[in-house]
Design a protein around this motif. Structure first.
Motif, PDB file in Angstrom:
ATOM      1  N   ASP A   3       0.840  -1.206   0.000  1.00 41.31           N
ATOM      2  CA  ASP A   3       0.000   0.000   0.000  1.00 41.31           C
ATOM      3  C   ASP A   3       0.871   1.249   0.000  1.00 41.31           C
ATOM      4  O   ASP A   3       1.853   1.350   0.759  1.00 41.31           O
ATOM      5  CB  ASP A   3      -0.918   0.013   1.222  1.00 41.31           C
ATOM      6  CG  ASP A   3      -1.979  -1.076   1.166  1.00 41.31           C
ATOM      7  OD1 ASP A   3      -2.498  -1.314   0.066  1.00 41.31           O
ATOM      8  OD2 ASP A   3      -2.263  -1.681   2.216  1.00 41.31           O
ATOM      9  N   ARG A   4       0.475   2.214  -0.845  1.00 37.92           N
ATOM     10  CA  ARG A   4       1.175   3.491  -0.949  1.00 37.92           C
ATOM     11  C   ARG A   4       0.151   4.614  -0.796  1.00 37.92           C
ATOM     12  O   ARG A   4      -0.835   4.653  -1.542  1.00 37.92           O
ATOM     13  CB  ARG A   4       1.893   3.624  -2.293  1.00 37.92           C
ATOM     14  CG  ARG A   4       3.034   2.623  -2.467  1.00 37.92           C
ATOM     15  CD  ARG A   4       3.475   2.534  -3.914  1.00 37.92           C
ATOM     16  NE  ARG A   4       3.911   3.809  -4.451  1.00 37.92           N
ATOM     17  CZ  ARG A   4       5.150   4.282  -4.348  1.00 37.92           C
ATOM     18  NH1 ARG A   4       6.074   3.543  -3.729  1.00 37.92           N
ATOM     19  NH2 ARG A   4       5.485   5.443  -4.868  1.00 37.92           N
ATOM     20  N   VAL A   5       0.382   5.514   0.141  1.00 35.98           N
ATOM     21  CA  VAL A   5      -0.532   6.625   0.395  1.00 35.98           C
ATOM     22  C   VAL A   5       0.255   7.919   0.256  1.00 35.98           C
ATOM     23  O   VAL A   5       1.276   8.108   0.931  1.00 35.98           O
ATOM     24  CB  VAL A   5      -1.172   6.540   1.789  1.00 35.98           C
ATOM     25  CG1 VAL A   5      -2.230   7.620   1.949  1.00 35.98           C
ATOM     26  CG2 VAL A   5      -1.772   5.150   2.020  1.00 35.98           C
ATOM     27  N   MET A  21      -6.201  12.446  -0.508  1.00 37.72           N
ATOM     28  CA  MET A  21      -5.008  11.611  -0.494  1.00 37.72           C
ATOM     29  C   MET A  21      -5.097  10.649  -1.677  1.00 37.72           C
ATOM     30  O   MET A  21      -6.192  10.321  -2.155  1.00 37.72           O
ATOM     31  CB  MET A  21      -4.906  10.830   0.824  1.00 37.72           C
ATOM     32  CG  MET A  21      -6.071   9.888   1.113  1.00 37.72           C
ATOM     33  SD  MET A  21      -5.859   9.036   2.704  1.00 37.72           S
ATOM     34  CE  MET A  21      -7.446   8.184   2.852  1.00 37.72           C
ATOM     35  N   VAL A  73      -4.396   6.964  -2.783  1.00 38.10           N
ATOM     36  CA  VAL A  73      -4.163   5.632  -2.227  1.00 38.10           C
ATOM     37  C   VAL A  73      -4.001   4.660  -3.383  1.00 38.10           C
ATOM     38  O   VAL A  73      -4.944   4.411  -4.144  1.00 38.10           O
ATOM     39  CB  VAL A  73      -5.321   5.192  -1.310  1.00 38.10           C
ATOM     40  CG1 VAL A  73      -5.036   3.803  -0.731  1.00 38.10           C
ATOM     41  CG2 VAL A  73      -5.525   6.199  -0.198  1.00 38.10           C
ATOM     42  N   ASN A  74      -2.785   4.136  -3.543  1.00 34.64           N
ATOM     43  CA  ASN A  74      -2.490   3.194  -4.630  1.00 34.64           C
ATOM     44  C   ASN A  74      -2.977   3.722  -5.972  1.00 34.64           C
ATOM     45  O   ASN A  74      -3.564   3.004  -6.776  1.00 34.64           O
ATOM     46  CB  ASN A  74      -3.115   1.826  -4.331  1.00 34.64           C
ATOM     47  CG  ASN A  74      -2.550   1.193  -3.084  1.00 34.64           C
ATOM     48  OD1 ASN A  74      -1.367   1.362  -2.768  1.00 34.64           O
ATOM     49  ND2 ASN A  74      -3.387   0.474  -2.348  1.00 34.64           N
ATOM     50  N   ASP A 128      -7.750   8.975   8.479  1.00 34.96           N
ATOM     51  CA  ASP A 128      -7.700   8.722   7.034  1.00 34.96           C
ATOM     52  C   ASP A 128      -6.531   7.819   6.676  1.00 34.96           C
ATOM     53  O   ASP A 128      -6.662   6.906   5.844  1.00 34.96           O
ATOM     54  CB  ASP A 128      -7.587  10.051   6.277  1.00 34.96           C
ATOM     55  CG  ASP A 128      -8.834  10.905   6.436  1.00 34.96           C
ATOM     56  OD1 ASP A 128      -9.929  10.397   6.183  1.00 34.96           O
ATOM     57  OD2 ASP A 128      -8.706  12.087   6.816  1.00 34.96           O
ATOM     58  N   LEU A 129      -5.379   8.042   7.310  1.00 35.08           N
ATOM     59  CA  LEU A 129      -4.225   7.195   7.033  1.00 35.08           C
ATOM     60  C   LEU A 129      -4.469   5.769   7.494  1.00 35.08           C
ATOM     61  O   LEU A 129      -4.120   4.804   6.809  1.00 35.08           O
ATOM     62  CB  LEU A 129      -2.989   7.778   7.718  1.00 35.08           C
ATOM     63  CG  LEU A 129      -1.696   6.969   7.558  1.00 35.08           C
ATOM     64  CD1 LEU A 129      -1.330   6.840   6.093  1.00 35.08           C
ATOM     65  CD2 LEU A 129      -0.561   7.622   8.339  1.00 35.08           C
ATOM     66  N   ALA A 167      -6.648   3.981   5.027  1.00 41.31           N
ATOM     67  CA  ALA A 167      -5.937   3.698   3.785  1.00 41.31           C
ATOM     68  C   ALA A 167      -5.012   2.497   3.926  1.00 41.31           C
ATOM     69  O   ALA A 167      -4.845   1.710   2.982  1.00 41.31           O
ATOM     70  CB  ALA A 167      -5.138   4.929   3.355  1.00 41.31           C
TER      71      ALA A 167
END
Length: 763
Positions: A705-707, A716, A718-719, A742-743, A746
């Motif tokens: 996962d990449r945020v 944001m 997200v992927n 939120d993080l 995600a």
């Protein structure tokens, strides 16, 4: 081919070494010749056969050229009456051709006349003085009986009578039917939709009465405006009227001398009506010019585009733009394409093209559009500093005065019309400038400003000028694009380092020039994070002709030195390989970054007091790239995450019951969201965190996962997918904070809130 290959191998096997080299060279020569022959055959095979129509017994030409005709053109102007635009000629080329039969087939059209006509009575069905006759015909095929030989001086010529069907260029194919005639396909007409196209030379801007540029009504093909009278109407929008003396109507090109006009309606009306009489159809495309027309905007007219609707007779109905109406109008634009600047440059002469942006133009479209003695501001990006300006003011006695800056002679820049002004040393630290324009009402004022700037070495992108103020000049234009002097990349995976360990390998690095001479005379420094020093490395120029005068290291700096004679003439690439570094016991968990710095790539850096007011920047690097992670007892990427408890307003938090201290405390923002300091995200969420100063973004990576968070943005990524948030990533007190809820969503992390204790638990 296999037999040839086996033969070559056998020859090489039996030959002595010297002979084997000679045989190999002969084989290569044969292969090259064979490849050249095959390429030539392929090129010839792609050329249409029609291109060879002039190579054979006969050659075919179209006399009269290839006219442009209406998409419904018909040579039969009246029943039984035909007009030919061109003809087909077949003449001897290399050999004569005896009397014979052949066909003419038409594409994207048909032969004129009724297909039911008998061969002897139709337009083609006659004996042309014993030269040829039409044996049979359909809509698309004519069978030609050639009654005499084609010899030198005795050509076959037949007028072409056809009807276009609007599907494309009209073509005729000569099919020899096994005769001696050389076949081929030929374009005999190009088609265009509609009878006319109406245009105007230029669109004017006016405030009350405007004189239009000439209006041109042009035939799309010869004869597209038929004989007789055409009542042409040009209608203005509501609340606009034609005014002044009647316009002049002229007929040019194919209509010259073949038409007349009578203006029947004009002054004070929305409609300009002209009776145009065509006495004879044009043989080449003609045009009607309407010159000297004026329009008047009534008090109820609305500002904006003024479009005219033309219609009537054979003229194609269409609407076209003739003017723009505005009580007051000022144009703000760039005088051409944006200039490309290299970030970090700082030449000794600031009027060098290395600092020069495209010219900004502020121009009145109507007199008095600019308000006198009202200030105008031009603001560039925060990472750009204005060093000076070249001024050119035209229009009567108009002039300009700058505020808050002096030239390098410490004189005020006021009431000037032209000249280059480099600012006094202490006035070179701003990204904006203010001025007033004294506009002469006798003529439209035009102000041209060419700015000379210094660009922060770590930034790149469009250099936009935002023009604002109370003078009437407003707009945003791109005057330049900034790029970094070099590219910098890491080859391979980011490594994990241990504290207190020497000689730990790191990935290879590549430094690439974009253009020649991007790396200047001076030092290029590869600077590592604190607590890390260089141990070993190999530095090599792998592409280009750049020469490195010296390579040395000092603690965390790898220093490459270049002299003036070392700079490149072609873009060059430097590789840093076999590198290892030492990690002492002072670093905490986090990333190890390698940064590109040094005056060879960013000469506009200075840490001296007051230097930032003189056009310098105190950002000392061009690129910052992560090369490794340090693990000093924290959570390694991919491992299970501990239980973390955070208390709002407290910098103390616990990890599996053990107390630790964060550099900043979490807090609750105006949207009732918990904001977590960036510095403890890796520790609390078991994630990797990367901060990009240039783009002001935070990349959080956990597993696959990449945020991505952008400072000031309420979304944001997200992927790769943009997702809205209730809060923004912000910088508060020099610390970056991220919305925790939120993080957590995600990354699939469980976040629990306890209102009674005002704590957040992360599992």
């Amino acid at each position: 081919m296999k037999q040839n290959s086996y033969l070559i191998k056998a020859l090489l096997k039996e030959a002595q070494p010297q002979k084997r080299i000679q045989i190999t060279r002969r084989v290569l020569q044969v292969k090259r010749k064979l490849a050249l022959l095959l390429a030539l055959v392929m090129v010839i095979s792609m050329i249409p056969m029609s291109a060879f129509a002039a190579s054979g017994n006969t050659e075919t030409i179209i006399r009269g050229g290839v006219p442009r005709v209406a998409d419904d053109y018909d040579s039969e102007v009246r029943r039984g009456e035909f007009t030919s635009l061109n003809s087909i000629i077949i003449r001897q080329d290399n050999y004569s051709v005896d009397a014979t039969n052949f066909q003419l087939r038409i594409e994207n059209g048909s032969w004129s006349g009724n297909a039911a006509y008998s061969v002897t009575d139709g337009v083609y069905g006659v004996d042309h003085d014993g030269e040829y006759s039409i044996a049979s015909r359909t809509d698309r095929v004519l069978d030609i009986q050639l009654d005499r030989a084609i010899t030198s001086g005795n050509d076959f010529e037949m007028p072409l009578y056809f009807k276009a069907d609007g599907s494309g260029p009209v073509r005729v194919t000569v099919d020899p039917l096994d005769s001696g005639i050389t076949g081929g396909t030929f374009t005999v007409a190009n088609t265009a939709a509609g009878a006319t196209i109406t245009t105007i030379d230029d669109v004017i801007t006016f405030s009350e009465v405007g004189s239009l540029d000439p209006i041109r009504i042009e035939e799309t093909s010869m004869g597209s405006l038929g004989e007789g009278t055409h009542r042409v109407r040009l209608r203005l929008p509501s609340n606009f009227e034609w005014t002044g003396s009647e316009p002049t109507v002229r007929f040019i090109n194919g209509l010259n001398g073949k038409a007349s006009d009578n203006v029947t309606r004009y002054d004070g009306q929305r409609d300009l009506e002209i009776e145009i009489t065509i006495d004879e159809q044009s043989r080449t495309r003609g045009a009607i010019l309407i010159e000297g027309a004026q329009i008047y905007a009534t008090s109820a007219a609305r500002e904006g585009d003024v479009e005219v609707r033309v219609s009537g007779g054979d003229v194609t109905s269409e609407t076209f733009l003739v003017a723009k109406y505005s009580d007051f109008d000022v144009t703000v634009k760039a005088d051409g394409e944006p200039a490309e600047l290299i970030s970090g440059r700082f030449e000794s002469n600031f009027d060098d093209e290395a600092h020069e942006l495209q010219t900004l133009v502020i121009e009145e479209e109507v007199r008095d559009a600019l308000l006198n003695n009202r200030r105008t501001t031009v603001e560039l990006p925060s990472w750009v500093k204005i060093l000076g300006v070249d001024v050119d003011v035209s229009g009567g006695d108009s002039n300009i005065t700058f505020h808050g800056v002096e030239d390098d002679n410490e004189d005020r820049i006021e009431n000037v019309r032209s000249g280059l002004y480099i600012f006094e040393e202490e006035d070179r630290g701003s990204n904006d400038i203010e001025f007033t324009i004294d506009s002469d009402s006798s003529d439209e004022t035009k102000v041209e400003l060419t700015f000379y700037v210094s660009v922060q070495a770590s930034r790149e992108g469009d250099i936009e000028a935002v023009v604002s103020g109370r003078s009437g000049a407003e707009g945003t234009v791109v005057l330049g694009t900034a790029r970094k002097a070099v590219d910098f990349e890491v080859v391979g995976a980011v490594t994990t380092l241990d504290i207190g360990t020497k000689g730990q390998p790191i990935p290879d690095m590549i430094i690439s020039e974009i253009d020649a001479e991007d790396i200047l005379e001076g030092e290029l420094i590869v600077n590592l994070s604190g607590g890390v020093t260089w141990d070993d490395y190999t530095v090599t120029v792998v592409d280009g002709d750049l020469e490195i005068d010296d390579v040395d290291d000092s603690n965390n700096q790898l220093i490459l030195t270049f002299t003036n004679s070392d700079t490149s003439s072609v873009p060059s690439t430097i590789e840093i390989t076999n590198a290892a570094i030492n990690v002492d016991r002072t670093p905490a968990d986090g990333a190890v970054n390698a940064r590109i710095a040094g005056d060879a790539v960013r000469p506009n850096f200075s840490s001296a007091n007051g230097a930032t007011d003189e056009g310098y920047f105190d950002t000392g690097w061009v690129h910052s790239v992560k090369i490794a992670d340090i693990l000093a007892g924290g959570v390694a990427p991919g491992t299970d995450m501990p239980k973390v408890v955070l208390t709002i307003g407290s910098s103390t938090f616990t990890v599996d019951g053990n107390a630790e201290v964060a550099p900043a405390a979490p807090y609750i923002d105006a949207q009732n969201r918990t904001m977590l300091p960036l510095s403890i995200i890796g520790r609390t969420l078991g994630a990797e965190v990367d901060w990009n100063e240039a783009s002001r973004t935070v990349l959080v990576t956990k597993g696959s996962d990449r945020v991505l968070f952008t400072i000031g943005s309420d979304a944001m990524v997200v992927n790769g997918m943009s997702i809205p948030m209730r809060s923004q990533a912000v910088i508060t007190g020099d610390r970056t904070f991220i919305p925790l809820r939120d993080l957590g969503i995600a990354l699939g992390v469980d976040v629990q809130w306890d209102e009674a204790t005002r704590t957040v638990t992360i599992n």
